[in-house]
Design a protein around this motif. Structure first.
Motif, short mmCIF file in Angstrom:
data_model
loop_
_atom_site.label_atom_id
_atom_site.label_comp_id
_atom_site.label_asym_id
_atom_site.label_seq_id
_atom_site.Cartn_x
_atom_site.Cartn_y
_atom_site.Cartn_z
N PRO A 11 -9.83 2.88 20.41
CA PRO A 11 -10.01 2.13 19.16
C PRO A 11 -9.66 2.95 17.92
N ASP A 41 3.12 4.57 -1.28
CA ASP A 41 4.33 4.66 -2.09
C ASP A 41 5.60 4.65 -1.24
N GLY A 42 5.44 4.49 0.05
CA GLY A 42 6.61 4.54 0.92
C GLY A 42 7.07 3.16 1.33
N PHE A 71 -6.82 -2.02 6.17
CA PHE A 71 -6.72 -1.23 4.95
C PHE A 71 -5.96 -1.95 3.85
N GLU A 107 -9.54 7.15 6.17
CA GLU A 107 -10.80 6.43 6.09
C GLU A 107 -11.87 7.24 6.80
N VAL A 144 0.86 -1.20 0.00
CA VAL A 144 0.00 0.00 0.00
C VAL A 144 0.89 1.24 0.00
N ARG A 152 -10.36 9.67 9.55
CA ARG A 152 -9.30 9.12 10.40
C ARG A 152 -8.06 8.89 9.53
N SER A 197 5.73 0.94 2.98
CA SER A 197 4.75 -0.15 2.92
C SER A 197 4.44 -0.57 1.49
N HIS A 251 5.52 12.71 3.38
CA HIS A 251 5.15 11.56 4.22
C HIS A 251 3.67 11.22 4.03
N GLU A 309 -5.88 2.71 17.67
CA GLU A 309 -5.40 1.40 17.25
C GLU A 309 -5.92 1.08 15.86
N ALA A 340 1.78 11.88 1.46
CA ALA A 340 1.49 11.35 0.12
C ALA A 340 1.92 9.89 0.00
N ALA A 341 2.99 9.53 0.69
CA ALA A 341 3.55 8.19 0.51
C ALA A 341 3.05 7.18 1.53
N GLU A 342 2.83 7.62 2.76
CA GLU A 342 2.69 6.63 3.82
C GLU A 342 1.48 6.82 4.73
N GLU A 351 -6.21 -4.16 12.80
CA GLU A 351 -5.33 -2.98 12.68
C GLU A 351 -4.94 -2.74 11.22
N ASN A 352 -4.85 -3.81 10.46
CA ASN A 352 -4.40 -3.69 9.07
C ASN A 352 -5.55 -3.89 8.10
N PHE A 387 -4.24 7.46 9.16
CA PHE A 387 -3.47 6.39 9.80
C PHE A 387 -2.21 6.10 8.98
N GLU A 388 -1.25 5.47 9.66
CA GLU A 388 0.00 5.09 9.01
C GLU A 388 -0.19 3.75 8.28
N TYR A 389 0.29 3.72 7.04
CA TYR A 389 0.23 2.45 6.32
C TYR A 389 1.12 1.39 6.97
N LYS A 390 2.19 1.81 7.61
CA LYS A 390 3.15 0.82 8.09
C LYS A 390 2.56 -0.08 9.17
N ASP A 391 1.65 0.45 9.99
CA ASP A 391 1.10 -0.39 11.05
C ASP A 391 -0.38 -0.13 11.33
N GLY A 392 -0.98 0.77 10.58
CA GLY A 392 -2.40 1.02 10.77
C GLY A 392 -2.72 1.92 11.95
N ARG A 393 -1.70 2.35 12.68
CA ARG A 393 -1.96 3.20 13.85
C ARG A 393 -2.52 4.56 13.41
#
Lengths: 274, 99
Positions: free
Chosen positions: B96, A134-135, A172, B59, A132, B70, A137, B51, B99, B53-55, A169-170, B72-78
């Motif tokens: 919630p 462009d970074g 998306f 939602e 997901v 909301r 991830s 950041h 998280e 635009a990329a990550e 959590e994921n 959130f970060e793509y790396k962990d959904g936080r």
């Protein structure tokens, strides 16, 4: 008394038995450009093979090289005055660099077939998440559920939770689960390895990323996974090793109401979902 | 003299193209300028824009009957922050929405 670099070089050249030391000696040609000890340490592993052979046959050369490693003036050092046996412990780092993947350090493992029956209950499941953004991830992600707990290696360390929570959590990004064909003993050993890895490793996007934790854990069990820098590569390697199969995979789709923009960078295509 | 002018022109064109590409990349993310102030310090930096635009994903969530955004970060959904009617809602780890 003192042994010059030229004479050392001459000795090595005439024997022609220590390729690793040749590399190290190349640094001594021009003392003004001699690398600092830390820089030379990166070459230590490369020369250790030759060093071990040389220690048995030519202790005077080893003593000189060890002194040079510590930053000493090798070209002016009276090596012959220092009995090798009475020298303090060698300063050369004997541990191989930990930043290289095991497959690079010792080459590929011989093929090993899974010993677990194909229909046996599977207590470890690899989760492969789609790329997901462009970074970071955009290459996807890998996590593994072992004995009911989910382990995810991230830049902030080990994320330990349950599979259900982690999928929430994921939500998306889609995920595909691959139950691993491991025996109970292998599963327990893999879990121990993962915990040990989390305690000792430091996240690195190249050498210690989310894929490496699982890859190295499986290699610790004797399975040849190869160099798998990307989640999609690990997925293919597991299928090739018969540790996982597509027909037993489980698809975890995202909530359709949730936007999940696909990764658009060129490299994401390589690791994207089929 | 002509060579210097040519170098300057090439550099200027390259700079404009790179700037345009970055601007297009950021604008294509769809986030508003103020939304991309991820640390809520009142300033949106270029780094925050890149950041975002990329990550960063977004939602729609329901908060007390209101539809909010909301991030959130793509790396962990936080969660990073929740915007309701243009105002930032605060939430703590364990929430919630976080998280």
């Amino acid at each position: 008394m003192g042994q010059s670099i030229d004479s050392i070089r001459q000795t090595v050249d005439t024997t022609g038995k220590m390729p690793g030391e040749d590399e190290a000696l190349a640094h001594f040609k021009a003392p003004s450009h001699r690398p600092q000890p830390a820089a030379l340490s990166t070459n230590a592993a490369a020369i250790l093979g030759g060093m071990e052979r040389a220690r048995k046959t030519k202790p005077e050369i080893v003593a000189t090289l060890a002194q040079a490693e510590t930053g000493g003036a090798a070209d002016q050092m009276p090596v012959a005055e220092i009995p090798v046996a009475s020298r303090p412990a060698r300063q050369i780092d004997q541990n191989p660099p930990t930043t290289l993947p095991p497959a690079l350090m010792r080459g590929p493992l011989p093929p090993k077939k899974p010993s677990a029956p194909i229909d046996a209950p599977r207590r470890a499941e690899l989760l492969v998440f789609q790329p997901v953004g462009d970074g970071r991830s955009s290459l996807g992600h890998v996590a593994i559920e072992i004995n009911g707990l989910l382990y995810s290696w991230t830049p902030s360390g080990l994320h330990l939770t349950t599979k259900e929570e982690y999928l929430g959590e994921n939500r998306f990004r889609d995920a595909t689960g691959y139950p691993l064909r491991l025996t109970d003993d292998e599963t327990d050993r893999l879990e121990s390895y993962v915990l040990k890895y989390a305690n000792t490793a430091k996240y690195n996007p190249i050498t210690a990323n989310c894929t490496d934790m699982v890859e190295q854990g499986l290699e610790s069990l004797g399975y040849s996974v190869g160099l798998t820098a990307l989640p999609a590569q690990l997925q293919k390697a597991l299928i090739a090793n018969q540790l996982a199969s597509e027909d037993r995979s489980i698809y975890y789709p995202t909530d359709p109401s949730r936007k999940s923009p696909p990764a658009t960078m060129p490299w994401s295509v390589m690791s994207g979902p089929k | 003299m002509l060579g210097k002018l040519a170098c300057f022109a090439i550099g200027a064109v390259a700079g404009v193209l790179i700037t345009a590409a970055i601007a297009h990349y950021i604008l294509a993310s769809g986030y508003k300028y103020a939304e991309m102030d991820w640390n809520e310090d009142g300033q949106t930096t270029l780094g925050e824009m890149l950041h975002g635009a990329a990550e960063v994903g977004v939602e729609n969530v329901d908060v007390n009957g209101r539809t909010c955004k909301r991030f959130f970060e793509y790396k962990d959904g936080r969660g990073i922050k929740v915007l309701c009617d243009g105002k930032v809602m605060t939430f703590n780890p364990g929430d919630p929405l976080y998280e």
